[in-house]
Design a protein around this motif. Sequence first.
Motif: not given
Lengths: 365, 365, 365
Positions: B102-103, B323, B327, B331, B344
Motif C-alpha cells: 500500500l505504501l 496504512s 492509501a 487512491s 505514501l
Amino acid sequence: MSGKNILFSVLLLFVPVSIAAHILEWGELTVFITAGLAILPLAAWMGSATEELAVVVGPTLGGLLNATFGNATELIIAIVALNAGLVDVVKASITGSIIGNLLLVMGLSMLLGGLRYKEQEFQPVVARVNASLMNLAAIAILIPTAVDFTSSGISEATIQHLSIAIAIVLMAVYIMTLVFSMKTHVYLYDAGVAAAEPSEDDAEEAKSKLWVWVGVLLGATILVAVESELLVDALEVATSQLGLTALFTGVVLVPIIGNAAEHATAVTVAMKNKMDLSVSVALGSSLQIALFVAPVLVITGWMLGQPMDLNFNPFELVAVAVSVLIANSISSDGRSNWLEGTLLLAAYAVLGLAFYFHPVIDGIG
Amino acid sequence: MSGKNILFSVLLLFVPVSIAAHILEWGELTVFITAGLAILPLAAWMGSATEELAVVVGPTLGGLLNATFGNATELIIAIVALNAGLVDVVKASITGSIIGNLLLVMGLSMLLGGLRYKEQEFQPVVARVNASLMNLAAIAILIPTAVDFTSSGISEATIQHLSIAIAIVLMAVYIMTLVFSMKTHVYLYDAGVAAAEPSEDDAEEAKSKLWVWVGVLLGATILVAVESELLVDALEVATSQLGLTALFTGVVLVPIIGNAAEHATAVTVAMKNKMDLSVSVALGSSLQIALFVAPVLVITGWMLGQPMDLNFNPFELVAVAVSVLIANSISSDGRSNWLEGTLLLAAYAVLGLAFYFHPVIDGIG
Amino acid sequence: MSGKNILFSVLLLFVPVSIAAHILEWGELTVFITAGLAILPLAAWMGSATEELAVVVGPTLGGLLNATFGNATELIIAIVALNAGLVDVVKASITGSIIGNLLLVMGLSMLLGGLRYKEQEFQPVVARVNASLMNLAAIAILIPTAVDFTSSGISEATIQHLSIAIAIVLMAVYIMTLVFSMKTHVYLYDAGVAAAEPSEDDAEEAKSKLWVWVGVLLGATILVAVESELLVDALEVATSQLGLTALFTGVVLVPIIGNAAEHATAVTVAMKNKMDLSVSVALGSSLQIALFVAPVLVITGWMLGQPMDLNFNPFELVAVAVSVLIANSISSDGRSNWLEGTLLLAAYAVLGLAFYFHPVIDGIG
C-alpha cells in the motif's frame, strides 16, 4: 467591520493593563486573563493585516501567509512556554491547535458562512490533497504515542530519537508540499481563485496600504511576544486557581488564544463566500502546526535542554484521530453547509467536555 | 530496459553464490544476504514474465496474475518459515506485506509515474470497491488482536478458533470478489483498459514469446523455493547479528524481498502511464495477502502443527489501520500525482522508523 | 407479498403462546424464544404500516417515520430492560443496533437489491451528510469509553456527568438535523425522490387505507410492550441456558429482534429499487439510535435510578468504529452493488464471531 474594529481597539487596552498587572502584582489570575485578552486583538490585527496582504499577493501565498502569522502567535507562546519548562502544556497545545483549527475554526466558518449562503464550494482536489496531508501529519505525530502505548516499556531516549527522526521526515514533507503548491501544481490552487478574486479597485486600495499593514504585522508580532511571557509566567498558578487541569488549559485555552487570528480571518472570509481562502486558512494552519511547528518545537526543545518528544497522552491521540476523520469527511467533497459547520462545532464541544472531565494523568499537570 | 536486465542478470549470480555460501558454511549473515539478493532478480523475472503474459490475457486477469505470482514469492517464504516454527516472523511479514504494497509499492509508482506525468488517472469505481475490500480485510485480520487487547484474559485456543472462523469468511469474500470482477461486473474493470491497451503489434510479439515467459515463470518459482529455505534457515542468527529485532525483520525486510516483483511491475507500468495496472498490482497484492495468503497460512499452520492465529502485536494493528486509511484517502478519487506518492513513502518511512525503534514484546523475537 | 403475509400471520400466533408460556411457567427459555418470535411479526407489521404511510407522507418524512417506529421496538425493549436493571444489556444493544443497521440491514438490502439490479443509486450528497453525522455520533457516544480507557482511574460520577453532557449535545444535533432536512435543505432530500415516487394509483389506494395502517401501528406498538416485558424477564436465565454471554445477547440477539422492522422495510424497498428509501431507513435508524435513543436512555436511566452512562466495553468501541468506517466507505459514493452488500455482511459476520468468542469482562454479564 467598524464594530469589529471598535471591539479590537478596546481589547488593545489590555496590553498596558496586563503589563501594569504584572508590575504592580495584581495577582497571577489577573495577569493571565488580561494577557490572554491582550493577545486576542494583537492576533486579530495580524489576521486583518494578513488578509489585506493576501489580496495583493494572491490567495495561495495569502493562505500560507495567514497560516504562518496565525501560527507565529502559537509558535511564540510555545517557545516561551518550552523555555519555562512547561513541556506538557506545549505538547497539549499542539494537539489543541490541530483540533481547534479543524473543528472550531472550520466549524464556525462553515456555520456562519452557511447561514448566509445555502451551499458554499471550494476546490475539491486541493481539499483531498490536504486531507491526505492531514492524515499523514496526524499519523506521524501520533506514532510515538502508539509505540509507547503498545510496548510494555520503552526508554525516554528511544522515544526522543524516534521523535526527532519523525520531525525530520515531516519537515521534508513540508518542503515537498511547498514545491507542489507553488511550483509543480500551481494551477490546482489557482483554479479556485477566479470566483474569489477581488475587484481591481480592492487590489489597488490594498496595494497603497501595503506598508501600513506590514507595520501593523511587525508591531503586533513583537507585542505578542511580550504578552506571551506574562501569560506563560502566570499560567500554572492561574489555571489551578480556576480549577482547570494543565491538560485542559493546554488543549483548549491556549489554542483559542493562539488561534484568534485564524478565527477572525477564516470566519470573515467565509462570510464573504471566499470559501477557498477560509478552508485554506483552517486546514493550512492545522497542517503547518503538524508539519512545521511541531517538528520545530521538537528540535528547539532538544537544543534548549527541555527535551520535547511527540509522546502524547493517549486520549490526545484519540482526539486528533477523530478530529481529522470528521474534518476530512466533511471537507473532502469541496462543499459545505451550515449543518456541516454545526457538526464540526458539536465534535469540538464533545471533545472539549471530555478534556474538561479527563482526570490528570502521566506527567501532565 | 536493458540496464534493468543487466542488473537482474548480475543479481542472478547470487543464486549459485548463496548455495555455495550455505554448503561451504561462509556464515549465516552471508547466506542471508546472498539468498535475499538472489530472490530479488527471481521475483523480478517473475514480474517481467507476468507483465508480458498480462499483455496477452488482458489487464484484469493480468493484474490477478501479477498479484498471484508476486505473492507466490511471499507465500513460499512464509510456508517455509512457518514449517521452521517462525510463526511470529510470518505474522509480521503479513502485516509488512500489506503495508509495503500500500505504501512503498504504490508510493514509488505514484512518485516515479508522477514525475513523468503531471496527473495520472485510474478507474475510480474500481478504486472505491478495492478501498472497501481493503477496509474489510484490515478489519477482519485485526479483529482477533482487538479481542485479545480488550479482554483481560483469553485462551490461545479461543483466539485460534476465532482466527480459523475469520479465515473462512475471508476466503468466501475472496471467491465473491473473483465472481464480481470476472463475471457479474467485468465491464467496470474493462472500462479502464482502453487507454492502457497495448498496440496490436505488442500483443503479437508477446504472444509469440508466450511459452518462453511461462518457462521463465516456472523456473524462477522453483529457485525462489530453494532460496527461501536458505533465507529462513539463516534468518534468526543473521538478523540478531545485524542488531535487528524479529519484528523489524518480519515487517520490513522480508516483505521488501518478497514483494520485489510487485515493485518492479507496478513502478515500470506506472512510468508507462498504465496507472490502472499499477494500482491494481499494488492494491490487488495487498488484498490477496489479506484475503487469500493470510487465511491459507492460518489453515496451513494448523495442519503443519505450527498453530498460527491472527493475533498480531497491537502496534501492527495501528500500522495496518493507518496504512489502509492513508492509501484509501489517496487512491479513492482515481487520480494521483507525485506529492501523493511522496506522502505514501513518508508514511512508510514513519512506520519503518517506528518498527525500528519499537522494543521487542510478547512472543515476538 | 402473500408468502410474507402468511409467515407473519403464523408468527403472530406466538403472541398468545408466549403469554401462555409465561403464565403456565413453561420455562424461561420457552418464554424468551416465543416472546422473541412474537415481536418479529409485530415489528414487521409496524414496518409494513409505516411503508404504506410513507407513500402518503412522502419519502423523507416516510424515512423518519420508518426509523422512529423501527426504533420504537428498540426503545420499548431498552426501557423495560433498563427498568429491570439490565444496564449492560441495554448499552450492548445500543452498539448492536448501530452495527446491525449499518452492516446487516444495509448489507442485506444492497445484496438482495443488487442481485436484481446491476447497479443501484441513491443521493450522494445526503449519503455524505449522513456519513458525517454517523461519524459524529460514533465519536460522541464512544468518547466516554476512550476517556475511561486512557485514564488510570476515573470516578463513576465523572463518567455519568460527561455522558449526560454529551447526551445533551447529541440531542441538540438531532434537532438541527431535523431543521436541516425538513426546513432549510429540503430540496436535497427531495431530489432523490423522483425516481422512487409511486404511481398516483398506489397513492390513492394507500390513502384510503390510511386509518387501517394507523390502527395496525398502534396495536402492534402496545403488543410489543407486553412482549418486551416477557422477553426481558426471561433474558438472563434463558441466554445462560443457551451458553451465550450477556454481551453477545445484547449486541447480536436483542438488536436482531428489535430491528426486524428495518430489515423488512429496507430489504423490501431495496428489491423495488427504491434505494434512497432503503439507505435512508438503515442509516437513518443508526443515526436515530445514536442521536436520539441513546441520549434518551441516558437521561431515562438517570431518572429511573438506574444510572446508565456511555462507557462501553472497549471492544464495542472498536466494533462501532469499524462498522461506521466500512459503511461510510461503501455508501458515500451514492452507488451500490451486490459485492458491497456482501462486504457489509462479511464485516457483520466477522464482528458477530468476535462477540461470540469474546470472553466476558467488566460488569458485563
